[in-house]
Design an enzyme around this catalytic site. Structure first.
Site, mmCIF file in Angstrom:
data_model
loop_
_atom_site.group_PDB
_atom_site.id
_atom_site.type_symbol
_atom_site.label_atom_id
_atom_site.label_comp_id
_atom_site.label_asym_id
_atom_site.label_seq_id
_atom_site.Cartn_x
_atom_site.Cartn_y
_atom_site.Cartn_z
ATOM 1 N N HIS A 7 1.070 -0.931 -0.115
ATOM 2 C CA HIS A 7 -0.099 -0.405 0.227
ATOM 3 C C HIS A 7 0.678 1.093 -0.427
ATOM 4 O O HIS A 7 -0.013 2.925 0.009
ATOM 5 C CB HIS A 7 -1.153 -0.214 1.252
ATOM 6 C CG HIS A 7 -1.773 -1.247 1.016
ATOM 7 N ND1 HIS A 7 -2.549 -1.297 0.449
ATOM 8 C CD2 HIS A 7 -1.962 -1.483 2.572
ATOM 9 C CE1 HIS A 7 -3.726 -2.991 0.819
ATOM 10 N NE2 HIS A 7 -3.547 -2.913 2.105
ATOM 11 N N ASP A 56 3.849 -8.041 0.619
ATOM 12 C CA ASP A 56 4.242 -9.130 1.887
ATOM 13 C C ASP A 56 3.796 -10.284 2.317
ATOM 14 O O ASP A 56 4.127 -11.540 2.205
ATOM 15 C CB ASP A 56 4.683 -7.898 3.452
ATOM 16 C CG ASP A 56 3.452 -7.511 3.469
ATOM 17 O OD1 ASP A 56 3.247 -7.455 2.630
ATOM 18 O OD2 ASP A 56 3.423 -6.210 4.691
#
Length: 481
Positions: free
Chosen positions: A82, A239
């Site tokens: 993000h 991730d």
């Protein structure tokens, strides 16, 4: 360095607070070298980092790996999701990156959801209802509050894109990380030009989305890096998608990841679209989907409570009446971006250890509420929860998850699953294998299984009741950011 059976690959985990690097034998999964270097994150209302720190940390961690990194045939970068990285014409950061846990864009998130047809429309279009974590809301905030910085931006990247670009000299991303931006349409697997137009972002500023298994580029000449010229660079990913690769996840297996943020996810064959916004309908790094719910407050928040109480993080004591909602950074699940921590039920006989256990309970409660929404209808609700992340080896975390879930818990022995997933992706571009199959061959998910215990319905109901009763108070804090 011990002799390797197969080619060596490098997996990178560029997380919120540090960069970790593993050099892995692609044949066996053996870690032959590793390195790590820290980053700093600003405190206060915003959460920002200088992207150049990530690069410096990557170079430092790679140098710690010595000759093994130089011998590697492929590399892949997984990164925190993000984050908004804005680059100028020279590829230099215009300003520090706005990180996933920067919730200043909560007003922009609410406005965007309303302006583009409401939560259901967003979920059907992008797979997710954007909250303050999503990149599209951060760009809207930047354009509103720092218009000069927005005008100076010649390229927009996510954290993993930024590092991959410095390796290859090319602007690329992958579907997994792109699906967390809010401007990538999961229905068409392309950038959504109407959303981009709404926030004034030129699609030409965005990276090309590399297909799963495609080579993103090769390492360019650089005296800073120990790689050989021509080392293959895999697409990289976010991730959580990397950790899913690192576990070799099959559809329907639930994962609880206990890190700075807490996440619950599972691989799914069907494209998710949750109009409530609780579940983000992310893509995975392989071609499937990764429905995921995320909390902002997990290990860091609980450790902060322990520090305030002057306790070791394991010094919990059972308690029955105290409730602590550890929303120290606002919260994403439930969606309360302006909230702060809330303590209820304090008595004269309440102990510090009981307060600490209440912080664990509050953090785990948020994750378990979302678990049923994450899993497909046909998922096995009795299968072990895979517990990963920095908190997974903590006894207090393990016991809290067991008690509040009522399910068996498996703790994989393999550490650094994000970096291992990146390494599996790098191995995949070398051999043409499915990276999840590579990880299964490496047996990364193997580990002890803790048997199920009876679910603590009383605590779950008490926390849910306090959360419901306190909702107006928690929501009132939204305006403070």
């Amino acid at each position: 360095m011990s002799a390797a059976e197969g080619p060596l690959v490098v997996g990178v985990d560029s997380s919120t607070q540090s960069t970790k690097v593993l050099v892995v034998d692609a044949a066996t999964g053996q870690v032959v070298a590793s390195g790590q270097a820290p980053h700093t994150v600003s405190s206060g209302v915003g959460r920002e980092s200088d992207p150049r720190q990530w690069w410096d940390a990557l170079c430092t961690a790679l140098r710690q790996c010595g000759d093994a990194a130089h011998e590697a045939a492929a590399v892949s970068v997984a990164g925190q999701q993000h984050g908004l990285v804005t680059l100028d014409d020279h590829g230099e950061p215009v300003r520090p990156a706005l990180l996933w846990n920067d919730v200043r864009s909560a007003p922009q998130a609410r406005r965007l959801v309303e302006e583009l047809g409401g939560p259901k429309t967003w979920a059907e279009r992008t797979g997710s209802v954007p909250g303050a974590s999503f990149t599209v809301t951060k760009w809207a905030w930047l354009a509103e509050h720092e218009p000069e910085a927005a005008r100076s931006t010649a390229a927009v990247r996510l954290p993993h894109d930024y590092l991959t670009g410095l390796l290859t000299g090319l602007g690329t991303t992958d579907r997994g990380d792109a699906s967390g931006t809010g401007w990538w349409a999961s229905a068409t697997e392309a950038y959504d030009e109407e959303i981009l137009a709404r926030v004034g972002l030129d699609p030409a500023l965005l990276p090309r989305v590399v297909r799963p298994g495609e080579v993103a580029g090769t390492v360019r000449d650089s005296h800073e890096l120990p790689f050989s010229k021509g080392t293959l660079v895999a697409p990289g990913t976010g991730d959580n998608a990397a950790a899913a690769l690192g576990l070799g996840l099959r559809p329907g297996t639930p994962v609880l990841s206990l890190g700075t943020s807490g996440t619950v996810y599972a691989v799914a064959r069907q494209r998710p679209a949750d109009p409530s916004g609780t579940v983000a309908g992310f893509a995975d790094a392989r071609g499937d989907w990764l429905p995921l719910a995320c909390t902002l407050n997990c290990t860091l928040a609980v450790d902060r409570v322990a520090a305030l109480l002057g306790l070791d993080r394991e010094a919990v004591e059972p308690g029955t009446g105290v409730t602590l909602l550890p929303y120290l950074d606002g919260e994403r699940t439930p969606n309360l971006p302006g909230a702060s921590g809330l303590l209820h039920g304090l008595r004269h006989d309440t102990t510090a250890g009981q307060l600490l256990q209440a912080a664990y309970d509050g953090a785990v409660h948020s994750l378990l509420r979302a678990l049923d929404l994450v899993l497909d209808q046909d998922a096995d609700r009795t299968a072990p929860l895979l517990l990963i992340g920095g908190g997974a080896r903590g006894t207090a975390w393990q016991q809290t998850v067991r008690r509040l879930s009522g399910r068996p818990v498996q703790v994989p022995r393999a550490g650094e699953l994000v970096a291992l997933g990146a390494a599996a992706q790098a191995a995949g571009v070398l051999t043409g294998e499915d990276p999840a199959a590579v990880a299964r061959r490496w047996r990364t998910a193997d580990g002890p299984v803790l048997e199920a215990v009876e679910r603590d319905e009383e605590t779950l109901n008490r926390i849910s009741g306090v959360l419901s009763d306190a909702a107006p108070l928690l929501e009132r804090g939204t305006g403070s950011h």
